[in-house]
Design an enzyme around this catalytic site. Structure first.
Site, short mmCIF file in Angstrom:
data_model
loop_
_atom_site.label_atom_id
_atom_site.label_comp_id
_atom_site.label_asym_id
_atom_site.label_seq_id
_atom_site.Cartn_x
_atom_site.Cartn_y
_atom_site.Cartn_z
N ASP A 102 42.96 93.76 82.32
CA ASP A 102 43.61 95.05 82.10
C ASP A 102 43.81 95.75 83.44
O ASP A 102 42.93 95.77 84.30
CB ASP A 102 42.77 95.92 81.16
CG ASP A 102 43.58 97.07 80.57
OD1 ASP A 102 43.83 97.08 79.36
OD2 ASP A 102 43.95 97.99 81.34
N ASN A 154 43.93 98.21 68.65
CA ASN A 154 44.47 99.52 68.27
C ASN A 154 45.78 99.30 67.52
O ASN A 154 46.62 98.51 67.97
CB ASN A 154 44.72 100.37 69.52
CG ASN A 154 43.43 100.70 70.25
OD1 ASN A 154 42.41 100.99 69.63
ND2 ASN A 154 43.46 100.65 71.58
N GLY A 172 45.68 104.96 69.14
CA GLY A 172 45.81 104.88 70.60
C GLY A 172 46.59 103.69 71.10
O GLY A 172 46.54 103.38 72.30
N GLN A 173 47.32 103.01 70.23
CA GLN A 173 48.13 101.88 70.72
C GLN A 173 49.23 102.41 71.63
O GLN A 173 49.98 103.32 71.25
CB GLN A 173 48.73 101.09 69.55
CG GLN A 173 49.47 99.85 70.03
CD GLN A 173 49.91 98.92 68.90
OE1 GLN A 173 49.75 99.22 67.73
NE2 GLN A 173 50.48 97.78 69.28
N SER A 174 49.32 101.86 72.83
CA SER A 174 50.35 102.29 73.77
C SER A 174 51.34 101.18 74.09
O SER A 174 52.46 101.47 74.52
CB SER A 174 49.71 102.80 75.06
OG SER A 174 48.96 101.78 75.68
N HIS A 217 47.71 92.92 70.71
CA HIS A 217 46.75 92.47 71.73
C HIS A 217 45.34 92.82 71.31
O HIS A 217 45.09 93.79 70.61
CB HIS A 217 47.06 93.09 73.09
CG HIS A 217 47.18 94.58 73.09
ND1 HIS A 217 48.31 95.24 72.64
CD2 HIS A 217 46.32 95.55 73.47
CE1 HIS A 217 48.14 96.55 72.75
NE2 HIS A 217 46.92 96.76 73.24
N LEU A 218 44.44 91.99 71.81
CA LEU A 218 43.01 92.18 71.62
C LEU A 218 42.45 92.65 72.95
O LEU A 218 42.77 92.06 73.99
CB LEU A 218 42.43 90.82 71.26
CG LEU A 218 41.16 90.65 70.45
CD1 LEU A 218 41.31 91.32 69.11
CD2 LEU A 218 40.89 89.16 70.27
N HIS A 219 41.65 93.72 72.93
CA HIS A 219 40.90 94.11 74.12
C HIS A 219 39.53 93.42 74.05
O HIS A 219 38.84 93.55 73.04
CB HIS A 219 40.63 95.62 74.15
CG HIS A 219 41.83 96.49 74.26
ND1 HIS A 219 42.18 97.13 75.44
CD2 HIS A 219 42.76 96.88 73.35
CE1 HIS A 219 43.26 97.88 75.24
NE2 HIS A 219 43.63 97.75 73.98
#
Ligand code: AMP
Length: 114
Positions: free
Chosen positions: A30, A87, A93-95, A100-102
C-alpha cells in the site's frame, strides 16, 4: 477498466511495489501504509466491490485470501496475528472501486475499527 488505478497497476501503466503476481491475483504494498505490513491483494479481473461477486467469480476470494495468508507467512506476522479487511462502498471507506483485500499486520490492532 480505463480509469481504474488498480487496473493500471496490474497492466504496468502505474508503478507499484509488487510483492506477488500470478494469472489471477496481484499483490502490492500500500502506498499509504497503516501498519508495518500493509499489502493490497487484488484480482486481475476488474470487479468493483465485494458485493459484485457471484457464482461466475466462484473461488476468487479464496485466491485472494490464500495469497494474503502466504504473504503473512513470508513477512513473519502469521503467528503474531494479522487482519484482512475488505471495505465495501462509501460508508465502509472504500476509495478504490476495484475489489481488494487489505493485509495489515506487524503491530497490535484495536477493535472495533474506526
Ligand atoms: P480502500 O479505501 O479500501 O478502497 O483502499 C484503497 C487503498 O489503496 C488505500 O489503502 C490506498 O492507500 C491504496 N492505494 C491507492 N492508490 C495506490 C497506489 N497507487 N499504490 C498502492 N496503493 C494504493
Amino acid at each position: 477498466m480505463a480509469d481504474c488505478i488498480f487496473c493500471k497497476i496490474i497492466d504496468g501503466e502505474i508503478s507499484a511495489s509488487i510483492v506477488y503476481s500470478d494469472d489471477r491475483v496481484v499483490a502490492f504494498n500500500d502506498v499509504n501504509p497503516q501498519a508495518p505490513v500493509h499489502v493490497i491483494i487484488v484480482p486481475r479481473q476488474h470487479i468493483p466491490t465485494v458485493a459484485d461477486l457471484g457464482p461466475e467469480t466462484s473461488g476468487l476470494m479464496d485466491s485472494l485470501t490464500q495469497t494474503a495468508n502466504r504473504i503473512a507467512q513470508e513477512r513473519g506476522i502469521a503467528s503474531r496475528g494479522y487482519r484482512l479487511v475488505v471495505n465495501c462502498n462509501a460508508e465502509a471507506g472504500q476509495s478504490v472501486y476495484h475489489l481488494h483485500l487489505h493485509l495489515l499486520g506487524g503491530r497490535p490492532m484495536t477493535w472495533p475499527p474506526g
